[in-house]
Design a protein around this motif. Structure first.
Motif, PDB file in Angstrom:
ATOM      1  N   THR A   1      22.013  71.183  24.025  1.00 52.63           N
ATOM      2  CA  THR A   1      22.186  70.443  22.775  1.00 52.63           C
ATOM      3  C   THR A   1      20.844  70.181  22.111  1.00 52.63           C
ATOM      4  N   ASP A   2      20.884  69.677  20.888  1.00 49.65           N
ATOM      5  CA  ASP A   2      19.649  69.423  20.156  1.00 49.65           C
ATOM      6  C   ASP A   2      18.868  68.232  20.725  1.00 49.65           C
ATOM      7  N   THR A   3      19.459  67.488  21.669  1.00 43.48           N
ATOM      8  CA  THR A   3      18.723  66.437  22.376  1.00 43.48           C
ATOM      9  C   THR A   3      18.313  66.890  23.770  1.00 43.48           C
ATOM     10  N   ASN A   4      18.535  68.174  24.039  1.00 40.50           N
ATOM     11  CA  ASN A   4      18.193  68.810  25.310  1.00 40.50           C
ATOM     12  C   ASN A   4      19.016  68.329  26.496  1.00 40.50           C
ATOM     13  N   TRP A   5      20.183  67.759  26.222  1.00 43.59           N
ATOM     14  CA  TRP A   5      21.165  67.547  27.267  1.00 43.59           C
ATOM     15  C   TRP A   5      21.990  68.834  27.366  1.00 43.59           C
ATOM     16  N   LEU A   6      22.798  68.897  28.412  1.00 45.04           N
ATOM     17  CA  LEU A   6      23.686  70.036  28.612  1.00 45.04           C
ATOM     18  C   LEU A   6      25.121  69.590  28.374  1.00 45.04           C
ATOM     19  N   ALA A   7      25.806  70.242  27.457  1.00 42.06           N
ATOM     20  CA  ALA A   7      27.185  69.897  27.123  1.00 42.06           C
ATOM     21  C   ALA A   7      28.128  70.886  27.776  1.00 42.06           C
ATOM     22  N   ILE A   8      29.129  70.361  28.506  1.00 47.68           N
ATOM     23  CA  ILE A   8      30.157  71.211  29.123  1.00 47.68           C
ATOM     24  C   ILE A   8      31.378  71.183  28.214  1.00 47.68           C
ATOM     25  N   THR A   9      31.848  72.356  27.822  1.00 51.01           N
ATOM     26  CA  THR A   9      32.942  72.432  26.870  1.00 51.01           C
ATOM     27  C   THR A   9      34.122  73.201  27.457  1.00 51.01           C
ATOM     28  N   ALA A  10      35.286  72.956  26.847  1.00 49.14           N
ATOM     29  CA  ALA A  10      36.505  73.676  27.230  1.00 49.14           C
ATOM     30  C   ALA A  10      36.877  74.701  26.176  1.00 49.14           C
ATOM     31  N   GLY A  11      35.928  75.041  25.308  1.00 47.79           N
ATOM     32  CA  GLY A  11      36.174  76.063  24.308  1.00 47.79           C
ATOM     33  C   GLY A  11      36.618  75.497  22.969  1.00 47.79           C
ATOM     34  N   ALA A  12      36.886  76.391  22.038  1.00 45.84           N
ATOM     35  CA  ALA A  12      37.288  75.998  20.683  1.00 45.84           C
ATOM     36  C   ALA A  12      38.816  76.013  20.551  1.00 45.84           C
ATOM     37  N   VAL A  13      39.302  75.061  19.769  1.00 44.37           N
ATOM     38  CA  VAL A  13      40.743  75.000  19.481  1.00 44.37           C
ATOM     39  C   VAL A  13      40.922  74.736  17.992  1.00 44.37           C
ATOM     40  N   LYS A  14      42.086  75.051  17.491  1.00 41.75           N
ATOM     41  CA  LYS A  14      42.379  74.760  16.094  1.00 41.75           C
ATOM     42  C   LYS A  14      42.435  73.250  15.885  1.00 41.75           C
ATOM     43  N   LYS A  15      41.873  72.797  14.785  1.00 42.60           N
ATOM     44  CA  LYS A  15      41.796  71.365  14.542  1.00 42.60           C
ATOM     45  C   LYS A  15      43.177  70.700  14.499  1.00 42.60           C
ATOM     46  N   HIS A  16      44.158  71.367  13.927  1.00 42.64           N
ATOM     47  CA  HIS A  16      45.461  70.724  13.775  1.00 42.64           C
ATOM     48  C   HIS A  16      46.212  70.600  15.107  1.00 42.64           C
ATOM     49  N   THR A  17      45.766  71.343  16.125  1.00 45.01           N
ATOM     50  CA  THR A  17      46.415  71.208  17.444  1.00 45.01           C
ATOM     51  C   THR A  17      45.512  70.520  18.463  1.00 45.01           C
ATOM     52  N   ALA A  18      44.274  70.205  18.067  1.00 45.05           N
ATOM     53  CA  ALA A  18      43.279  69.689  19.010  1.00 45.05           C
ATOM     54  C   ALA A  18      43.727  68.410  19.698  1.00 45.05           C
ATOM     55  N   GLN A  19      44.169  67.435  18.930  1.00 44.53           N
ATOM     56  CA  GLN A  19      44.493  66.137  19.521  1.00 44.53           C
ATOM     57  C   GLN A  19      45.636  66.255  20.519  1.00 44.53           C
ATOM     58  N   ALA A  20      46.640  67.047  20.199  1.00 44.29           N
ATOM     59  CA  ALA A  20      47.779  67.203  21.101  1.00 44.29           C
ATOM     60  C   ALA A  20      47.343  67.879  22.401  1.00 44.29           C
ATOM     61  N   LYS A  21      46.514  68.905  22.310  1.00 42.91           N
ATOM     62  CA  LYS A  21      46.050  69.602  23.509  1.00 42.91           C
ATOM     63  C   LYS A  21      45.175  68.691  24.373  1.00 42.91           C
ATOM     64  N   ILE A  22      44.262  67.978  23.727  1.00 45.01           N
ATOM     65  CA  ILE A  22      43.371  67.092  24.485  1.00 45.01           C
ATOM     66  C   ILE A  22      44.179  66.019  25.215  1.00 45.01           C
ATOM     67  N   THR A  23      45.161  65.444  24.519  1.00 46.58           N
ATOM     68  CA  THR A  23      45.996  64.403  25.144  1.00 46.58           C
ATOM     69  C   THR A  23      46.768  64.973  26.319  1.00 46.58           C
ATOM     70  N   ARG A  24      47.327  66.167  26.149  1.00 45.14           N
ATOM     71  CA  ARG A  24      48.102  66.788  27.225  1.00 45.14           C
ATOM     72  C   ARG A  24      47.214  67.076  28.437  1.00 45.14           C
ATOM     73  N   TRP A  25      46.013  67.611  28.209  1.00 42.61           N
ATOM     74  CA  TRP A  25      45.101  67.936  29.314  1.00 42.61           C
ATOM     75  C   TRP A  25      44.605  66.676  30.015  1.00 42.61           C
ATOM     76  N   LYS A  26      44.367  65.624  29.226  1.00 41.41           N
ATOM     77  CA  LYS A  26      43.940  64.356  29.837  1.00 41.41           C
ATOM     78  C   LYS A  26      45.045  63.799  30.731  1.00 41.41           C
ATOM     79  N   ASN A  27      46.238  63.785  30.234  1.00 33.91           N
ATOM     80  CA  ASN A  27      47.354  63.246  31.013  1.00 33.91           C
ATOM     81  C   ASN A  27      47.617  64.053  32.274  1.00 33.91           C
TER      82      ASN A  27
END
Length: 571
Positions: A64-90
Motif C-alpha cells: 500500500t501507499d503507507t507501505n503496509w501489506l494488504a491482503i485481498t479477496a479479489g475484485a467484485v461488482k459493487k452492486h453485489t459486494a455487500q451481499a457477498k461480504i456479509t455471506r462470507w463473514k457469516n
C-alpha cells in the motif's frame, strides 16, 4: 515508540525506508471494488495470516501507499459486494472487519509462492531506491544522528531532510559501499546507530538552570558536579563537556580565550555572533575539535563547551548538533512509523527470526545426515553459517559440542548457532572487513567439503568476478574460487584474512549446460558481508570488525582461517 536505547531489533536498523520506484498503482474497474480482508506491517505477519486463511478463495497481497501489506479477496461488482461480504463473514471465511475498497491505496502486487510472499520479491523490495518524504520527523532525526556519527553530516538534528542531509546519505553510501543508495543502506545505517547508542549510552541531558539540553554519551564520560558548572570527561580526557551559565562579559572572555589559545590551523574557524547566540568552533589539523556555544538566557548566558581529540570528533559533532534551548525529545523511532515498519519488514522477512528447537536434544552417536561449515564470530562461541546448513536438524554438533539455533534468516540464507553449554572456547574469532569486497580482488574460501571423505580444512583461492549474484541479486557476490558440497556457511576472506562474505552456493553446472548448452566454470556465490553484519546486528549478536587491512601471505590466511572455521554436523 521505540527509543534507541532499547535492544537492537526487536527492530534494530533498521531501518529501511523509502518507496519503491513504484509501478503504476492498482485500480479497480469503475463498477468494481476490492475486498480488503486484512493489513499487516511485515511479511512475517502477512505470511502468518495467510497460513491461517480459509482455502475457499485465493488471496492476493498488495503493497500500500503507507507501505503496509494488504491482503485481498479479489475484485467484485459493487452492486453485489455487500451481499457477498456479509455471506462470507457469516460463513467465517473472511474476518468480520473486511470491507470493499476502491483500491487506490494499492500500489504494487506482491508476488506469492506456495501461499507465502516470494523471497525474491522481498529481496527486490529491500534493495529498492529511497524516498525520504514518507519518513516521520523522529525517523529523520535518527538518520541525521547516524550520519553525524559517521562524519558525513554537519547540521542540526532537526528532522528536516534537505540537500545537506541527502548529500550526507549519498556520501555515506559511496564511502562504504559499491552499490547505489537503497533501503538496505538505510537499514545498515540505522542498525549501526542503535548499536552505537547502546554501547555509548547516548542520553538526552537537560539543564533547567541554563534552559539547555543536549545528547551525552554517558557510557563514555563520567560526571563531576562543580558549584558553578556541570562537567563530564572520559578517563583519558580525550572527550570533555562543560555546561555553565554566567555574566555576558564572562561569556565573551571565554570565546576570546579559546580563539587566543587556538594553535594555528589551516582550517577555517567557524564563528557566530549575535545578541542571542555566540558560537566558536575550531577544527585542528590533527583532527581534534573545540566547540563553544553560548545562548542568552534572561540576564545571564548559558555556555556549552566541548573538547575532543580526533578519536572522538564525531561524538563531539553529535553533541554540538543536539544542543538546544527549546523542548526536544530523545532520538527514537515511532513503532507505528514508516521506518520501523520497514525495519520489521527487512529483518523478519517471510520467516521467524528464531525457530522452535528443543533444548533437550543431545548429539548422538548416529552418523550425521549432512554437514556444512561455520566460523566463530565472538567470544561466546557462536558461529555464523547458512540457514540451509542447520534447518530441520534435530541436533547440531560442532567439535563434539552440542549447539542450538539462535537466529535464522531464510531470506538471506544465514543462521547463528550457539553452544548449549558455555564449554566452547574459540581460539580465534573471525573479523569482518570494514569495506565491501572489490571487483577482481583476491579472495580465499575456507571450509569442510565432503566431510565423509576429507577431515581437514580445505582452502581454495580465486577472485571476485561480480558484485551481484544470479539475476543481479545485490545481496550476493560471485567468485571464481572453487566451492564444493560442504563449503556452505564458510567464510570468504580478503587479502588481510578479514571476512567479506559467507559462502552460500555453487552454480549447478549440469542444469546450466542442459538449458544453455554450455558448462560454466568456477561460478560460485557468497553472501555479502554487509548483509551478514546487518543480520547479526538486527538479532543483537556480537561480532568484530577488523582494525587492520594489512595484507597477509596466503599461508598466513590459511593458518588464520583454520583457527576460526569449523565443520557443522546436522543430525
Amino acid at each position: 515508540m521505540r527509543y534507541l536505547s532499547v535492544p537492537l531489533l526487536i527492530i534494530s536498523l533498521f531501518f529501511i525506508g523509502a518507496h519503491l520506484a513504484y509501478a503504476e498503482g492498482f485500480r479497480a474497474a469503475s463498477d468494481e471494488c476490492i475486498i480488503i480482508i486484512a493489513s499487516r506491517k511485515s511479511a512475517a505477519e502477512t505470511n502468518e495470516f495467510l497460513s491461517d486463511l480459509s482455502n475457499n478463495f485465493t488471496p492476493q497481497v498488495y503493497l500500500t501507499d503507507t507501505n503496509w501489506l494488504a491482503i485481498t479477496a479479489g475484485a467484485v461488482k459493487k452492486h453485489t459486494a455487500q451481499a457477498k461480504i456479509t455471506r462470507w463473514k457469516n460463513a467465517g471465511q473472511i474476518p468480520m472487519d473486511s470491507f470493499c475498497s476502491s483500491g487506490r491505496s494499492l500500489i504494487e502486487k506482491v508476488r506469492l509462492n506456495d501461499g507465502t510472499i516470494d523471497k525474491e520479491w522481498i529481496n527486490t523490495y529491500l534493495f529498492a531506491g529511497v524516498d525520504f518524504s514518507i519518513f516521520s520527523k523522529n525517523d529523520l532525526r535518527a538518520l541525521q544522528a547516524a550520519l553525524t556519527l559517521h562524519g558525513e553530516y554537519e547540521g542540526l538534528i532537526d528532522g528536516e531532510w534537505g540537500p545537506r542531509s541527502q548529500s550526507a546519505f549519498v556520501s555515506y553510501v559511496n564511502n562504504n559501499y559499491t552499490t547505489t543508495p537503497s533501503r538496505f543502506h538505510i537499514a545498515m545505517l540505522a542498525a549501526e546507530l542503535v548499536d552505537e547508542i547502546e554501547k555509548a549510552n547516548w542520553t538526552l541531558q537537560t539543564f533547567p538552570e541554563s534552559n539547555l539540553s543536549l545528547l551525552l554519551p554517558k557510557g563514555i564520560v563520567s560526571p563531576e558536579r562543580e558549584p558553578d558548572f556541570y562537567a563530564w570527561s572520559n578517563p583519558d580526557e580525550t572527550l570533555s563537556i562543560i555546561v555553565s551559565h554566567g555574566h555576558p562579559r564572562l561569556t565573551a572572555s571565554i570565546h576570546k580565550e579559546i580563539l587566543k589559545d587556538a594553535p594555528t590551523t589551516r582550517r577555517p574557524i567557524y564563528k557566530v555572533r549575535n545578541e542571542y547566540r555566540w558560537v566558536t568552533a575550531i577544527t585542528y589539523d590533527d583532527g581534534g575539535r573545540v566547540y563553544l556555544r553560548s545562548d542568552r538566557n534572561a540576564k545571564n548566558w548559558s555556555n556549552v563547551f566541548l573538547f575532543a581529540t580526533a578519536e572522538h570528533r564525531h561524538d563531539l559533532a553529535l553533541m554540538a548538533a543536539s544542543v538546544s534551548n527549546t523542548d526536544i525529545s530523545n532520538i527514537y523511532f515511532n513503532d507505528e512509523g514508516f521506518l520501523w515498519q520497514q525495519i520489521e519488514f527487512a529483518i523478519y522477512g517471510s520467516g521467524e527470526s528464531k525457530p522452535e528447537q528443543s533444548a533437550k536434544v543431545a548429539v548422538t552417536d548416529e552418523s550425521p545426515r549432512s554437514s556444512g561449515t561455520g566460523f566463530y564470530i565472538n567470544e561466546a562461541g557462536q558461529l555464523l553459517t547458512n540457514e540451509h546448513v542447520v534447518e530441520n536438524c534435530s541436533a547440531i554438533s560442532v567439535n563434539a559440542y552440542s549447539y542450538e539455533i539462535t537466529a535464522l534468516s531464510p531470506e538471506f540464507d544465514l543462521a547463528v548457532i550457539s553452544p548449549k553449554l558455555s564449554a566452547a572456547d574459540p581460539t580465534k574469532i573471525a573479523r569482518f572487513s570494514r569495506n565491501e569486497a572489490k571487483l577482481n580482488s583476491d579472495v580465499t574460501v575456507a571450509g569442510f567439503p565432503y566431510l565423509d571423505l576429507f577431515q581437514d580444512i580445505s582452502i581454495t583461492r580465486g577472485a571476485v568476478s561480480s558484485l551481484s549474484g544470479i539475476l543481479g541479486d545485490p545481496s550476493q557476490i560471485r567468485i571464481t574460487a572453487p566451492v564444493q558440497s560442504g563449503n556452505s556457511g564458510g567464510p570468504l576472506l580478503d587479502k588481510a584474512g578479514n571476512v567479506v562474505g559467507v559462502i552460500v552456493s555453487k552454480l549447478n553446472a549440469q542444469k546450466v549446460a542442459e538449458n544453455f548448452g554450455d558448462t560454466p566454470q568456477n561460478v560460485n556465490f557468497a553472501i555479502n558481508a554487509d548483509v551478514a553484519k546487518f543480520f547479526l546486528r538486527s538479532n543483537q549478536i556480537q561480532f568484530h570488525e577488523a582494525n587492520s587491512a594489512e595484507a597477509l601471505t596466503s599461508t598466513e590466511i590459511a593458518e588464520l582461517a583454520s583457527e576460526f572455521t569449523h565443520p557443522i554436523l546436522c543430525y
